[in-house]
Design a protein around this motif. Structure first.
Motif, mmCIF file in Angstrom:
data_model
loop_
_atom_site.group_PDB
_atom_site.id
_atom_site.type_symbol
_atom_site.label_atom_id
_atom_site.label_comp_id
_atom_site.label_asym_id
_atom_site.label_seq_id
_atom_site.Cartn_x
_atom_site.Cartn_y
_atom_site.Cartn_z
ATOM 1 N N MET A 1 -5.685 -34.234 35.651
ATOM 2 C CA MET A 1 -4.861 -33.069 36.079
ATOM 3 C C MET A 1 -3.507 -33.069 35.388
ATOM 4 N N GLN A 2 -2.948 -34.279 35.291
ATOM 5 C CA GLN A 2 -1.636 -34.384 34.626
ATOM 6 C C GLN A 2 -1.753 -34.046 33.152
ATOM 7 N N ASP A 3 -2.869 -34.525 32.554
ATOM 8 C CA ASP A 3 -3.073 -34.215 31.131
ATOM 9 C C ASP A 3 -3.220 -32.711 30.915
ATOM 10 N N THR A 4 -3.880 -32.054 31.844
ATOM 11 C CA THR A 4 -4.065 -30.594 31.730
ATOM 12 C C THR A 4 -2.716 -29.874 31.787
ATOM 13 N N ASN A 5 -1.879 -30.296 32.742
ATOM 14 C CA ASN A 5 -0.539 -29.681 32.849
ATOM 15 C C ASN A 5 0.288 -29.893 31.591
ATOM 16 N N GLN A 6 0.201 -31.090 31.036
ATOM 17 C CA GLN A 6 0.946 -31.363 29.806
ATOM 18 C C GLN A 6 0.467 -30.467 28.668
ATOM 19 N N GLN A 7 -0.854 -30.293 28.622
ATOM 20 C CA GLN A 7 -1.407 -29.434 27.582
ATOM 21 C C GLN A 7 -0.912 -27.986 27.750
ATOM 22 N N ILE A 8 -0.880 -27.579 29.035
ATOM 23 C CA ILE A 8 -0.410 -26.208 29.299
ATOM 24 C C ILE A 8 1.048 -26.057 28.885
ATOM 25 N N TYR A 9 1.867 -27.073 29.279
ATOM 26 C CA TYR A 9 3.280 -27.030 28.895
ATOM 27 C C TYR A 9 3.446 -27.040 27.371
ATOM 28 N N PHE A 10 2.602 -27.834 26.748
ATOM 29 C CA PHE A 10 2.683 -27.921 25.284
ATOM 30 C C PHE A 10 2.342 -26.583 24.628
ATOM 31 N N VAL A 11 1.299 -25.946 25.165
ATOM 32 C CA VAL A 11 0.889 -24.639 24.621
ATOM 33 C C VAL A 11 1.992 -23.603 24.832
ATOM 34 N N ILE A 12 2.574 -23.626 26.073
ATOM 35 C CA ILE A 12 3.646 -22.669 26.372
ATOM 36 C C ILE A 12 4.842 -22.912 25.459
ATOM 37 N N PHE A 13 5.219 -24.188 25.300
ATOM 38 C CA PHE A 13 6.359 -24.535 24.449
ATOM 39 C C PHE A 13 6.105 -24.130 22.997
ATOM 40 N N THR A 14 4.891 -24.459 22.558
ATOM 41 C CA THR A 14 4.538 -24.126 21.162
ATOM 42 C C THR A 14 4.535 -22.611 20.950
ATOM 43 N N GLY A 15 3.959 -21.904 21.928
ATOM 44 C CA GLY A 15 3.926 -20.441 21.815
ATOM 45 C C GLY A 15 5.314 -19.841 21.826
ATOM 46 N N THR A 16 6.157 -20.396 22.738
ATOM 47 C CA THR A 16 7.536 -19.890 22.804
ATOM 48 C C THR A 16 8.270 -20.153 21.495
ATOM 49 N N LEU A 17 8.107 -21.373 20.961
ATOM 50 C CA LEU A 17 8.764 -21.728 19.694
ATOM 51 C C LEU A 17 8.292 -20.827 18.563
ATOM 52 N N LEU A 18 6.975 -20.609 18.524
ATOM 53 C CA LEU A 18 6.442 -19.729 17.476
ATOM 54 C C LEU A 18 6.972 -18.306 17.627
ATOM 55 N N PHE B 1 9.861 -17.459 18.976
ATOM 56 C CA PHE B 1 11.247 -17.456 18.511
ATOM 57 C C PHE B 1 11.327 -17.473 16.978
ATOM 58 N N LEU B 2 10.465 -18.311 16.391
ATOM 59 C CA LEU B 2 10.449 -18.386 14.922
ATOM 60 C C LEU B 2 10.051 -17.042 14.316
ATOM 61 N N LEU B 3 9.066 -16.388 14.948
ATOM 62 C CA LEU B 3 8.621 -15.088 14.455
ATOM 63 C C LEU B 3 9.730 -14.049 14.570
ATOM 64 N N ILE B 4 10.421 -14.069 15.736
ATOM 65 C CA ILE B 4 11.528 -13.130 15.933
ATOM 66 C C ILE B 4 12.641 -13.394 14.921
ATOM 67 N N ALA B 5 12.946 -14.717 14.720
ATOM 68 C CA ALA B 5 13.980 -15.078 13.743
ATOM 69 C C ALA B 5 13.587 -14.625 12.343
ATOM 70 N N PHE B 6 12.283 -14.787 12.020
ATOM 71 C CA PHE B 6 11.799 -14.360 10.708
ATOM 72 C C PHE B 6 11.933 -12.856 10.529
ATOM 73 N N ILE B 7 11.559 -12.118 11.580
ATOM 74 C CA ILE B 7 11.645 -10.657 11.523
ATOM 75 C C ILE B 7 13.105 -10.208 11.388
ATOM 76 N N LEU B 8 13.985 -10.830 12.207
ATOM 77 C CA LEU B 8 15.412 -10.477 12.121
ATOM 78 C C LEU B 8 15.984 -10.829 10.754
ATOM 79 N N GLY B 9 15.534 -11.987 10.223
ATOM 80 C CA GLY B 9 15.994 -12.387 8.893
ATOM 81 C C GLY B 9 15.549 -11.400 7.828
ATOM 82 N N MET B 10 14.291 -10.933 7.932
ATOM 83 C CA MET B 10 13.780 -9.956 6.974
ATOM 84 C C MET B 10 14.537 -8.630 7.081
#
Length: 266
Positions: A1-18, A20-29
């Motif tokens: 169960m703990q591993d599942t939560n970590q995976q979920i947090y990791f996915v959320i963090f990764t998605g959020t980071l991506l 932000f990176l996408l928004i930064a890329f678009i703003l930069g363009m």
């Protein structure tokens, strides 16, 4: 169960980071595109101004060449013909007692005046003379011709040590002066005109012409749709623009007109 939560947090963090990176890329363009677009617009404006300057320069050079040609023709052809006529009239064997004597003498005087006026006109049209004698002397010579007509009282003064402009700049300033005086003689109904030249060290040169004539509504003159209205003002503005000068026109109906041309000496 703990591993599942970590995976979920990791996915959320990764998605959020991506995200932000996408928004930064678009703003930069967008920022890069805007900067590139602004640079292109500035370049287009610069090219347009250079083109307009070149067209204006060509037009003014054609005008100067035309005036120089007219001056040469007046001097070589018409002036020479008048001189021959004057010579023949002076050789005419008419006694003082002859009934035509007085008329012939009057004609000689009139012819002499025409020759002198044409010589003055030729000198004012010929640009080489402006370069040879300098701007101040060219203006002073032209004002002396105006004084002789008796149409208007002229006061002329210079302040400071004269600065010799490059030929083209001196010619443009002189043509602006001529345009101002022409407007005064044709339209102002002035009795007095003050012309001043101020050489301010190595900083600026100022030409100011002020009359006590009827004046005019400057805004109305600018907005006029008449084909001939304001052509003189437009010509002065074009020449001022060509030499980097500031042109200030002050006038009100009934209060005369003052025109100031300020030219940086550097």
């Amino acid at each position: 169960m703990q591993d599942t939560n970590q995976q979920i947090y990791f996915v959320i963090f990764t998605g959020t980071l991506l995200a932000f990176l996408l928004i930064a890329f678009i703003l930069g363009m967008i920022f890069f595109y805007q900067r590139k677009r602004q640079k292109q617009e500035r370049e287009l404006i610069r090219l347009k101004e250079e083109y307009e300057q070149e067209v204006l320069r060509s037009q003014l050079e054609i005008q100067e060449t035309t005036m120089k040609t007219i001056a040469q023709e007046l001097h070589d052809n018409i002036g020479q013909s008048l001189s021959v006529i004057k010579l023949w009239m002076s050789m005419a064997p008419i006694e003082a007692t002859h009934e035509a004597y007085e008329g012939v003498q009057t004609s000689k005087e009139m012819l002499h005046k025409v020759i002198r006026d044409m010589a003055d006109l030729t000198k004012s049209l010929h640009t080489d003379r402006i370069s040879d004698i300098g701007l101040s002397e060219a203006i002073n010579f032209d004002l002396a011709t105006i004084r002789r007509t008796g149409l208007i009282k002229v006061h002329f003064k210079t302040d400071g040590e004269e600065f010799h402009f490059p030929d083209q700049k001196a010619i443009f300033i002189f043509r602006m002066y001529q345009e101002m005086m022409n407007n005064i003689l044709k339209h102002s109904k002035a009795a007095h005109v003050n012309v001043s030249l101020v050489y301010s060290g190595n900083d600026t040169f100022v030409l100011k012409i002020q009359d006590d004539g009827v004046g005019f509504d400057l805004q109305q003159k600018k907005e006029s749709t008449s084909g001939s209205s304001g052509l003189g003002l437009k010509s002065m503005r074009n020449r001022a623009k060509m030499i980097g000068a500031d042109l200030l026109i002050q006038s009100e109906p009934g209060n005369g007109t003052a025109v100031t041309v300020t030219v940086p000496l550097n």
